[in-house]
Motif scaffolding. Structure first.
Motif, short mmCIF file in Angstrom:
data_model
loop_
_atom_site.label_atom_id
_atom_site.label_comp_id
_atom_site.label_asym_id
_atom_site.label_seq_id
_atom_site.Cartn_x
_atom_site.Cartn_y
_atom_site.Cartn_z
N ARG A 27 -2.40 70.47 61.50
CA ARG A 27 -2.78 71.23 60.30
C ARG A 27 -2.12 72.59 60.39
O ARG A 27 -1.50 72.92 61.41
N ASP A 29 -2.11 76.86 60.20
CA ASP A 29 -2.96 78.04 60.31
C ASP A 29 -2.76 78.89 59.05
O ASP A 29 -2.03 78.50 58.13
N ASP A 30 -3.41 80.05 59.01
CA ASP A 30 -3.38 80.86 57.79
C ASP A 30 -1.99 81.40 57.45
O ASP A 30 -1.76 81.91 56.36
N TRP A 31 -1.06 81.31 58.39
CA TRP A 31 0.29 81.82 58.14
C TRP A 31 1.32 80.70 58.00
O TRP A 31 2.51 80.94 57.99
N TYR A 33 1.84 78.14 60.15
CA TYR A 33 2.35 77.57 61.40
C TYR A 33 1.46 76.40 61.84
O TYR A 33 0.25 76.41 61.61
N PRO A 34 2.07 75.41 62.46
CA PRO A 34 1.31 74.20 62.78
C PRO A 34 0.35 74.37 63.95
O PRO A 34 0.67 75.01 64.95
N ILE A 35 -0.83 73.80 63.78
CA ILE A 35 -1.81 73.71 64.87
C ILE A 35 -1.90 72.23 65.24
O ILE A 35 -2.17 71.39 64.37
N GLY B 310 5.20 82.79 65.61
CA GLY B 310 4.41 83.10 64.41
C GLY B 310 2.95 83.38 64.68
O GLY B 310 2.41 84.40 64.23
N PRO B 311 2.26 82.50 65.41
CA PRO B 311 0.81 82.70 65.59
C PRO B 311 0.48 84.05 66.25
O PRO B 311 -0.52 84.69 65.89
N PHE B 314 1.78 87.13 63.58
CA PHE B 314 0.91 87.32 62.43
C PHE B 314 -0.57 87.34 62.80
O PHE B 314 -1.34 88.10 62.23
N ARG B 341 -12.47 83.04 64.42
CA ARG B 341 -11.72 81.83 64.07
C ARG B 341 -10.23 82.03 64.37
O ARG B 341 -9.60 81.20 65.02
N TRP B 342 -9.67 83.16 63.93
CA TRP B 342 -8.26 83.40 64.21
C TRP B 342 -7.99 83.39 65.71
O TRP B 342 -7.01 82.82 66.18
N GLU B 345 -7.86 80.03 67.03
CA GLU B 345 -6.69 79.28 66.54
C GLU B 345 -5.38 79.72 67.17
O GLU B 345 -4.48 78.90 67.33
N ARG B 349 -1.04 79.24 71.62
CA ARG B 349 0.05 78.85 70.71
C ARG B 349 1.23 79.80 70.74
O ARG B 349 2.05 79.83 69.83
#
Lengths: 68, 404
Positions: A27, A29-31, A33-35, B310-311, B314, B341-342, B345, B349
């Motif tokens: 899925r 993420d908010d930006w 990028y794949p999780i 990215g993770p 951002f 949550r962020w 997540e 990563r």
């Protein structure tokens, strides 16, 4: 043999084709990028995982074979 | 310490058979002091098992702003570190030693050059290299990338440096304190090493303590030392303490009362979700505001992201902005939930552990300073800046937040 997906986060540019092809395991993420919700790929999804790996424009999605 | 003084205090560099040295290090129970806590003998074996090992790299980058122990060792006891590096090079069959200096230790390159010049009997060449600036530049893949002529930013692993490092060959990369301990184990043996510490955590560690203590600095303490004894060693608290930051900016906040019940041992620290990391402890006094300080640190950490993944790029920015809003009392009451949550997540990563460490830090801040989060919604706080170092001049302007 089992198979695991990995993302090279440096190479990944959030094109998100992997999510289109493999929403069962990935899925966003908010930006964008794949999780990887579940890195282990069940055998019935291997074909789709292969397609997702091939579709990634930056070769950031990797399917690794793991000895059991 | 000059070479002559060093030899007078510690004795000549002993000759140790590689196999025997690794056995002694294993029996000593020594673990890496760069923060990852990895058993040193296992690392020596992993590298020593490969052919054509290129180098032993002494990772003196010390990019953790509140840490001073590596700089202290490299400037005061360079020969002990170099002895350890040379012994390790012999143990793993490396053809050279590279001493990577951080900006702290690089302020005394002359002293280190003199130390190198005084050593004419080393079996392998030893050279100096300057580390680039930045929090993530000390990460081992970043150190190798820089030494190989690239930018000092982390790379995608594996391959890890012990597999493919300097010049594309297996490389042993160790923290200066770890190597100094190797030099002592080689001289005095594992029994001597185990005379201090506990059976699970033998030996001693260098701890950099700062914040609300009378005598901040670097202290050598046996594992198993109580936090109360540690605080006393550092001259005691200068005011009532609110919390401790254990393990530096990738570490964990612990309430002061809880922290003062702990001893410096892995098991005990793990029970409150922390590890000693690279040995950094910061005492936060009650006149300061942990939420405000954490907001500054997470902002620093987000700016220190290599901006490659990215993770992290951002995610940390978003978290830092949310925390800033929470600290200024303008955030929605649900904002902490979004931050959590962020954090969950983005953990795991990144190519390196920067997002993992930064999120561990901020989640512990939200937990330990939950009361401050609530108070900041109601009123302006007039806490005094504690000035946790974030790589720039410390802000003196009044801060938003609670207390007095």
């Amino acid at each position: 043999m089992s198979f695991r997906l990995r993302v090279n986060p440096i190479a990944c540019e959030a094109h998100a084709l992997c999510v289109e092809l493999l929403p069962e395991l990935i899925r966003l993420d908010d930006w964008g990028y794949p999780i990887l919700e579940q890195p282990e790929v069940p055998s019935e999804l291997l074909g789709l995982a292969d397609r997702a790996v091939e579709a990634c424009p930056t070769l950031a999605l990797i399917l690794e074979e793991e000895p059991d | 310490m000059s070479l002559a003084e060093h030899q007078r205090v510690h004795g000549e560099l002993p000759h140790r058979d590689p196999h025997e040295l690794i056995e002694a290090v294993e029996a000593s129970g020594l673990r890496g002091r760069g923060g990852a806590d990895f058993p040193t003998a296992r690392k020596l074996r992993a590298v020593g098992g490969s052919r054509r090992v290129s180098a032993v790299v002494v990772n003196g980058s010390e990019t953790e702003p509140a840490s001073a122990k590596d700089r202290l060792l490299l400037t005061r006891l360079p020969h002990l570190v170099l002895d350890g590096a040379v012994l390790a090079a012999q143990a793993v069959g490396a053809s050279e030693v590279i001493l990577q200096l951080g900006t702290g230790a690089a302020s005394a390159p002359g002293a280190l050059e003199a130390a190198l010049a005084a050593r004419d009997r080393d079996p392998v060449p030893v050279s100096l290299a300057a580390a680039p600036e930045g929090y993530v530049a000390g990460e081992e893949s970043a150190v190798i990338h820089h030494l190989n002529g690239g930018v000092g930013l982390p790379t995608f692993v594996p391959p890890r440096p012990f597999q493919k490092g300097f010049r594309g060959r297996p490389t042993l990369i160790q923290n200066p304190e770890t190597l100094a301990q190797v030099a002592l184990v080689a001289r005095f043996g594992e029994r001597w090493y185990r005379e201090l510490g506990t059976s699970a955590d033998p030996g001693s560690a260098l701890v950099t303590i700062s914040g609300a203590v009378a005598a901040p600095g670097v202290y050598e303490l046996a594992f198993g030392t109580s936090m109360i004894a540690l605080l006393e060693a550092a001259g005691g608290a200068t005011e009532r303490l609110r919390a401790f930051l254990v393990g530096g900016y990738f570490g964990t906040w612990v309430q002061a009362e809880r922290a003062l019940e702990l001893v410096l041992a892995r098991e005990d620290l793990r029970s409150v979700g922390c590890s000693l990391g690279s040995g950094v402890l910061i005492a936060l006094g009650e006149s300061s505001c942990g939420l405000h300080e954490s907001a500054r640190v997470i902002d620093y950490l987000s700016r220190q992201s290599a901006q490659q993944c990215g993770p992290c790029t951002f995610g940390l920015r978003a978290i830092a902005d949310s925390i800033a809003a929470i600290a200024s009392g303008v955030a929605h009451p649900q904002e902490t939930e979004r931050v959590k949550r962020w954090a969950s997540e983005i953990r795991g990563r990144g190519a390196c552990h920067h997002p993992d460490g930064a999120t561990r830090f901020i989640l512990s801040a939200l937990d330990v300073f939950a009361e401050e989060v609530a108070e900041h919604r109601r009123q302006r706080c007039r806490a005094r800046p504690a000035g946790l170092p974030v790589g720039g001049p410390v802000a003196e302007e009044p801060v938003v937040g609670r207390r007095r």
